[in-house]
Motif scaffolding. Structure first.
Motif, PDB file in Angstrom:
ATOM      1  N   PRO A 156      -1.014   2.336   6.991  1.00 44.71           N
ATOM      2  CA  PRO A 156      -1.928   3.488   7.044  1.00 44.71           C
ATOM      3  C   PRO A 156      -2.447   3.859   5.657  1.00 44.71           C
ATOM      4  O   PRO A 156      -1.705   3.776   4.678  1.00 44.71           O
ATOM      5  CB  PRO A 156      -1.054   4.601   7.627  1.00 44.71           C
ATOM      6  CG  PRO A 156       0.353   4.185   7.386  1.00 44.71           C
ATOM      7  CD  PRO A 156       0.375   2.698   7.334  1.00 44.71           C
ATOM      8  N   CYS A 157      -3.719   4.245   5.621  1.00 46.32           N
ATOM      9  CA  CYS A 157      -4.334   4.622   4.349  1.00 46.32           C
ATOM     10  C   CYS A 157      -4.946   6.009   4.466  1.00 46.32           C
ATOM     11  O   CYS A 157      -6.177   6.153   4.537  1.00 46.32           O
ATOM     12  CB  CYS A 157      -5.417   3.609   3.967  1.00 46.32           C
ATOM     13  SG  CYS A 157      -4.801   1.942   3.724  1.00 46.32           S
ATOM     14  N   PRO A 158      -4.112   7.050   4.517  1.00 44.30           N
ATOM     15  CA  PRO A 158      -4.656   8.399   4.667  1.00 44.30           C
ATOM     16  C   PRO A 158      -5.569   8.767   3.501  1.00 44.30           C
ATOM     17  O   PRO A 158      -5.256   8.461   2.351  1.00 44.30           O
ATOM     18  CB  PRO A 158      -3.401   9.279   4.688  1.00 44.30           C
ATOM     19  CG  PRO A 158      -2.325   8.452   4.072  1.00 44.30           C
ATOM     20  CD  PRO A 158      -2.651   7.036   4.409  1.00 44.30           C
ATOM     21  N   GLY A 159      -6.680   9.406   3.832  1.00 45.38           N
ATOM     22  CA  GLY A 159      -7.612   9.824   2.784  1.00 45.38           C
ATOM     23  C   GLY A 159      -8.712   8.810   2.548  1.00 45.38           C
ATOM     24  O   GLY A 159      -9.642   9.063   1.791  1.00 45.38           O
ATOM     25  N   PHE A 160      -8.646   7.661   3.238  1.00 43.82           N
ATOM     26  CA  PHE A 160      -9.681   6.658   3.004  1.00 43.82           C
ATOM     27  C   PHE A 160     -11.000   7.034   3.676  1.00 43.82           C
ATOM     28  O   PHE A 160     -11.015   7.510   4.811  1.00 43.82           O
ATOM     29  CB  PHE A 160      -9.252   5.282   3.541  1.00 43.82           C
ATOM     30  CG  PHE A 160     -10.323   4.244   3.351  1.00 43.82           C
ATOM     31  CD1 PHE A 160     -10.400   3.526   2.178  1.00 43.82           C
ATOM     32  CD2 PHE A 160     -11.312   4.037   4.327  1.00 43.82           C
ATOM     33  CE1 PHE A 160     -11.412   2.606   1.975  1.00 43.82           C
ATOM     34  CE2 PHE A 160     -12.334   3.121   4.123  1.00 43.82           C
ATOM     35  CZ  PHE A 160     -12.383   2.409   2.942  1.00 43.82           C
ATOM     36  N   VAL A 218      -5.278  13.086  -0.798  1.00 46.98           N
ATOM     37  CA  VAL A 218      -5.909  13.000   0.521  1.00 46.98           C
ATOM     38  C   VAL A 218      -6.846  14.191   0.727  1.00 46.98           C
ATOM     39  O   VAL A 218      -7.969  14.049   1.203  1.00 46.98           O
ATOM     40  CB  VAL A 218      -4.839  12.958   1.642  1.00 46.98           C
ATOM     41  CG1 VAL A 218      -5.486  13.062   3.017  1.00 46.98           C
ATOM     42  CG2 VAL A 218      -4.022  11.670   1.538  1.00 46.98           C
ATOM     43  N   PRO A 275       0.670   5.077   0.462  1.00 51.35           N
ATOM     44  CA  PRO A 275      -0.266   6.127   0.889  1.00 51.35           C
ATOM     45  C   PRO A 275      -0.445   7.175  -0.213  1.00 51.35           C
ATOM     46  O   PRO A 275       0.489   7.461  -0.953  1.00 51.35           O
ATOM     47  CB  PRO A 275       0.421   6.733   2.113  1.00 51.35           C
ATOM     48  CG  PRO A 275       1.345   5.676   2.616  1.00 51.35           C
ATOM     49  CD  PRO A 275       1.796   4.924   1.404  1.00 51.35           C
ATOM     50  N   TRP A 276      -1.663   7.705  -0.297  1.00 56.29           N
ATOM     51  CA  TRP A 276      -1.956   8.690  -1.336  1.00 56.29           C
ATOM     52  C   TRP A 276      -1.161   9.977  -1.110  1.00 56.29           C
ATOM     53  O   TRP A 276      -0.746  10.278   0.007  1.00 56.29           O
ATOM     54  CB  TRP A 276      -3.449   9.028  -1.335  1.00 56.29           C
ATOM     55  CG  TRP A 276      -4.320   7.876  -1.746  1.00 56.29           C
ATOM     56  CD1 TRP A 276      -3.917   6.681  -2.265  1.00 56.29           C
ATOM     57  CD2 TRP A 276      -5.747   7.804  -1.645  1.00 56.29           C
ATOM     58  NE1 TRP A 276      -5.003   5.883  -2.505  1.00 56.29           N
ATOM     59  CE2 TRP A 276      -6.136   6.545  -2.140  1.00 56.29           C
ATOM     60  CE3 TRP A 276      -6.739   8.688  -1.202  1.00 56.29           C
ATOM     61  CZ2 TRP A 276      -7.476   6.131  -2.192  1.00 56.29           C
ATOM     62  CZ3 TRP A 276      -8.069   8.291  -1.256  1.00 56.29           C
ATOM     63  CH2 TRP A 276      -8.424   7.032  -1.752  1.00 56.29           C
ATOM     64  N   GLU A 328      -7.250   4.912   8.173  1.00 54.63           N
ATOM     65  CA  GLU A 328      -6.365   6.076   8.241  1.00 54.63           C
ATOM     66  C   GLU A 328      -5.334   5.930   9.359  1.00 54.63           C
ATOM     67  O   GLU A 328      -4.183   6.279   9.192  1.00 54.63           O
ATOM     68  CB  GLU A 328      -7.195   7.355   8.439  1.00 54.63           C
ATOM     69  CG  GLU A 328      -8.059   7.672   7.224  1.00 54.63           C
ATOM     70  CD  GLU A 328      -8.394   9.152   7.107  1.00 54.63           C
ATOM     71  OE1 GLU A 328      -9.063   9.664   8.022  1.00 54.63           O
ATOM     72  OE2 GLU A 328      -7.989   9.785   6.112  1.00 54.63           O
ATOM     73  N   SER A 387      -9.964  13.774  -1.303  1.00 47.11           N
ATOM     74  CA  SER A 387     -10.802  12.725  -0.735  1.00 47.11           C
ATOM     75  C   SER A 387     -11.508  13.215   0.531  1.00 47.11           C
ATOM     76  O   SER A 387     -12.695  12.958   0.742  1.00 47.11           O
ATOM     77  CB  SER A 387      -9.933  11.509  -0.432  1.00 47.11           C
ATOM     78  OG  SER A 387     -10.708  10.513   0.160  1.00 47.11           O
ATOM     79  N   HIS A 388     -10.787  13.947   1.363  1.00 49.40           N
ATOM     80  CA  HIS A 388     -11.401  14.469   2.592  1.00 49.40           C
ATOM     81  C   HIS A 388     -12.516  15.464   2.287  1.00 49.40           C
ATOM     82  O   HIS A 388     -13.516  15.511   3.002  1.00 49.40           O
ATOM     83  CB  HIS A 388     -10.329  15.121   3.473  1.00 49.40           C
ATOM     84  CG  HIS A 388      -9.574  14.114   4.299  1.00 49.40           C
ATOM     85  ND1 HIS A 388      -8.409  14.409   4.951  1.00 49.40           N
ATOM     86  CD2 HIS A 388      -9.821  12.808   4.569  1.00 49.40           C
ATOM     87  CE1 HIS A 388      -7.964  13.333   5.601  1.00 49.40           C
ATOM     88  NE2 HIS A 388      -8.810  12.346   5.368  1.00 49.40           N
ATOM     89  N   ILE A 430       0.835  -1.199   0.000  1.00 49.99           N
ATOM     90  CA  ILE A 430       0.000   0.000   0.000  1.00 49.99           C
ATOM     91  C   ILE A 430       0.871   1.251   0.000  1.00 49.99           C
ATOM     92  O   ILE A 430       1.690   1.439   0.893  1.00 49.99           O
ATOM     93  CB  ILE A 430      -0.944   0.035   1.225  1.00 49.99           C
ATOM     94  CG1 ILE A 430      -1.904  -1.164   1.159  1.00 49.99           C
ATOM     95  CG2 ILE A 430      -1.729   1.344   1.271  1.00 49.99           C
ATOM     96  CD1 ILE A 430      -2.924  -1.202   2.275  1.00 49.99           C
TER      97      ILE A 430
END
Lengths: 197, 237
Positions: free
Chosen positions: B147-151, A174, A168-169, B141, A177-178, A166
């Protein structure tokens, strides 16, 4: 769906989880790390619905897709087939709703075949790509019978998630998406006590 | 089963519309029952006997037995049958003939619950939405390992690529297990969504032999996809 709403196949693309995972892997949309399972041996349970029943109803089963996905998580030498396998594989014993039925003695006795099959392979991980099968093997058979080396029962998508790399974006992603998330929560009246931004 | 001689007459005609003529092709080779893990579990019954009973018009005896319910409808018998008899369809048909209040366990109740409240376990919409929001932070997150920030879970999002269903046991009792698919969607940057109502992915009507409820459940999946203009429907696991 095929029987009652054949038009759905014109309106939508309809895919199984096998199709989707194969697509993600082949297109490079997800990356898997085989070393995650180095030193482990895995065997594959075939749930009736996506194999025998799918073959009978749609003329298609997912044996090759299933193996393709697992081969992307494991070295080929670490994959041990059950006997019998494929369309002749045995049911876990909890199919047809048996997991939720009161006949638990029969369900457990039925599962003896499955436990023996798993034990024979010597694998320490069994993949169960079905909710019922996974619950039966993990929560019942592993307690009732000697499954040999087998210590873990994983959903196919759990296996993939464990091997998943994975990234991270980016901050930009982010943020976007938020913003979407906040708009959705506001629309739906969702309030979290301690939100993290 | 019974001690009297069975007289084959009009009265013993099977109530199963689709299968008695199929069942009558049976030449009792027992390929079905010898490859069936359920053989020996219900005294007096196995797959071959049940098929013979149907071909003799004795459906009710099988319907009243627990055979059709201990059989897991795995279809191994039908796959192996040299006569091509629709054994699986026949046994599910026998489940359909059981009075609804006599369906064993919670399956029928769950089916009715689903029709009434949109999922087999009756989880209310607001609880569902809050849970998804909380899990998005906890499991995704803030996950230490990956960690998956923005999920977040895109609920009722229009024009998404993929619409999914959810097995109600996960939000109900195994919420951590929702994370596996979420991690995959996150890594793949999938444009996905789930409906805020009628999101159930388990169709218990299949198991209870209840075609009308089963059809309604499938219909709901389609209606959600139409309402949200999704491009792809992901079949439930």
């Amino acid at each position: 769906m095929k029987t009652w709403f054949p038009e759905a196949f014109e309106e939508f693309r309809v895919v199984s989880i096998y199709d989707l995972l194969v697509e993600y892997i082949q297109s490079g949309r997800i990356k898997l790390d085989k070393s995650r399972f180095a030193g482990h041996k895995v065997t594959l349970h075939e749930p009736c619905n996506y194999f025998r029943k799918s073959a009978a109803a749609f003329g298609q089963d997912y044996s090759s897709e299933y193996r393709y996905i697992v081969k992307n998580c494991f070295e080929e030498a670490d994959i041990v087939e059950m006997y019998p396998n494929g369309l002749n594989n045995h049911c876990c014993g909890a199919g047809g709703g048996a997991w939720a039925m009161p006949y638990s003695q029969e369900r457990i006795a039925y599962g003896k075949d499955k436990a023996d099959q798993i034990k024979e392979t010597g694998a320490d991980i069994v993949v169960a790509p079905c909710h019922n099968c996974r619950d039966q093997i993990m929560k019942s058979l592993s307690k009732e019978f000697d499954m040999g080396n087998c210590k873990e029962t994983l959903y196919l998508w759990e296996l993939v998630a464990q091997a998943l790399i994975i990234e991270p974006w980016s901050e930009e992603e982010v943020k976007r998406s938020h913003a979407l998330r906040d708009a959705q929560y506001e629309r739906d009246g969702v309030e979290l006590e301690s939100e993290e931004f | 089963m019974q001690n009297e001689t069975i007289r084959l007459s009009q009265e013993t005609k099977s109530r199963l519309e689709l299968t008695p003529e199929m069942a009558s092709r049976c030449y009792t080779c027992a390929t079905c029952s010898s490859g069936c893990p359920a053989s020996g579990l219900v005294p007096g019954w196995d797959a071959r006997k049940a098929i013979r009973a149907v071909s003799l018009g004795l459906d009710q005896e099988v319907v009243d037995s627990k055979w059709p319910w201990v059989c897991t409808l795995c279809g191994r018998c039908q796959y192996a049958c040299p006569q091509g008899i629709q054994i699986l369809k026949t046994f599910r048909g026998l489940r359909s003939l059981r009075e609804r209040d006599q369906v064993p366990g919670p399956l029928h109740k769950g089916t009715m619950m689903n029709l009434e409240r949109g999922n087999n376990l009756g989880i209310p919409r607001d609880d569902f939405l809050i849970l998804l929001a909380e899990l998005s932070v906890e499991l995704m997150e803030d996950d230490e390992e990956k960690p998956c920030p923005g999920f977040y879970v895109p609920v009722d999002k229009e024009n998404a690529n993929v619409i999914v269903t959810i097995n109600s046991k996960e939000p109900f009792s195994e919420p951590d297990d929702l994370k596996f698919w979420w991690q995959i969607f996150y890594a793949a940057k999938e444009d996905w969504t789930v409906s805020s109502t009628n999101w159930e992915g388990v169709n218990w009507g299949l198991f209870t032999g209840d075609d009308a409820s089963m059809k309604e459940q499938v219909h709901r999946v389609l209606e959600n996809a139409r309402r949200l203009k999704a491009k792809t429907i992901l079949y439930p696991e």
